[in-house]
Design a protein around this motif. Structure first.
Motif, short mmCIF file in Angstrom:
data_model
loop_
_atom_site.label_atom_id
_atom_site.label_comp_id
_atom_site.label_asym_id
_atom_site.label_seq_id
_atom_site.Cartn_x
_atom_site.Cartn_y
_atom_site.Cartn_z
N LYS A 116 49.22 16.45 6.52
CA LYS A 116 48.03 16.52 7.38
C LYS A 116 47.33 15.16 7.45
CE LYS A 116 48.00 20.88 8.58
NZ LYS A 116 48.06 21.30 9.98
N ALA A 117 47.26 14.44 6.33
CA ALA A 117 46.64 13.11 6.31
C ALA A 117 47.41 12.15 7.21
CB ALA A 117 46.56 12.57 4.88
N ALA A 118 48.73 12.19 7.16
CA ALA A 118 49.56 11.33 8.00
C ALA A 118 49.36 11.66 9.48
CB ALA A 118 51.02 11.45 7.62
N GLU A 119 49.35 12.95 9.82
CA GLU A 119 49.15 13.36 11.21
C GLU A 119 47.78 12.94 11.73
OE1 GLU A 119 51.83 17.43 10.68
OE2 GLU A 119 49.65 17.58 10.83
N LEU A 120 46.75 13.22 10.92
CA LEU A 120 45.40 12.88 11.36
C LEU A 120 45.19 11.37 11.40
CD1 LEU A 120 42.72 14.11 12.25
CD2 LEU A 120 42.01 14.10 9.84
N GLY A 121 45.78 10.64 10.45
CA GLY A 121 45.66 9.18 10.45
C GLY A 121 46.27 8.56 11.69
N ALA A 122 47.44 9.02 12.10
CA ALA A 122 48.08 8.50 13.31
C ALA A 122 47.21 8.78 14.53
CB ALA A 122 49.47 9.12 13.47
N ALA A 123 46.66 9.98 14.61
CA ALA A 123 45.80 10.32 15.75
C ALA A 123 44.49 9.53 15.71
CB ALA A 123 45.53 11.82 15.77
N LEU A 124 43.93 9.32 14.52
CA LEU A 124 42.69 8.55 14.39
C LEU A 124 42.93 7.10 14.79
CD1 LEU A 124 39.71 8.42 13.65
CD2 LEU A 124 40.40 8.10 11.26
N ALA A 125 44.07 6.54 14.44
CA ALA A 125 44.40 5.17 14.87
C ALA A 125 44.40 5.09 16.39
CB ALA A 125 45.75 4.75 14.30
#
Length: 143
Positions: A116-125
């Motif tokens: 979830k952190a990886a998915e959200l981090g990519a979207a936040l970028a």
């Protein structure tokens, strides 16, 4: 866990919460990078940065997980349901009939939080880049 971290700068950090509610794991918390116990203690600049980042996290959730909506909530003092003594603002992805406010918390496994952190981090970028901001502070969790 270090893999829960999505973003960190001098004022705010974003992480995946270790507790889930119902069938929907993966809500985020926006916290001050420095220690402040409750809303009452936040300097205005930190409070403003938390508010701005909560909007960005909600936009990233929409991009990463396509929820039908989002909710934010924050608690102060024991009677206000605060259970962690570091200010944190919950940002939840929401779905019809998710019964979020009627669910019991449960522990989310580390591997689920890492994903979830990886998915959200990519979207936040992507959100930060679209706003003309640097995404250098987005944390890439180790595999």
């Amino acid at each position: 866990m270090p893999t829960d971290l999505v973003y960190r700068d001098e004022l705010v950090s974003v992480l995946i919460a270790c507790d889930g509610f119902g069938d929907h794991e993966g809500h985020a918390m926006v916290i001050p990078s420095a220690h402040f116990e409750a809303l009452y203690d936040l300097p205005d600049a930190v409070n403003a940065a938390i508010a701005v980042m909560s909007r960005r996290v909600a936009l990233a959730m929409k991009a990463a997980w396509a929820p039908q909506g989002t909710s934010v909530r924050q608690h102060n003092e024991p009677a206000g349901n605060q259970h962690v003594w570091h200010y944190h603002l919950h940002v939840f992805p929401r779905w019809d009939d998710d019964a979020l406010y009627r669910q019991m918390r449960h522990r989310v496994p580390v591997d689920v939080r890492r994903a979830k952190a990886a998915e959200l981090g990519a979207a936040l970028a992507g959100v930060l880049t679209a706003e003309g901001l640097s995404s250098a502070d987005v944390v890439a969790p180790p595999a």
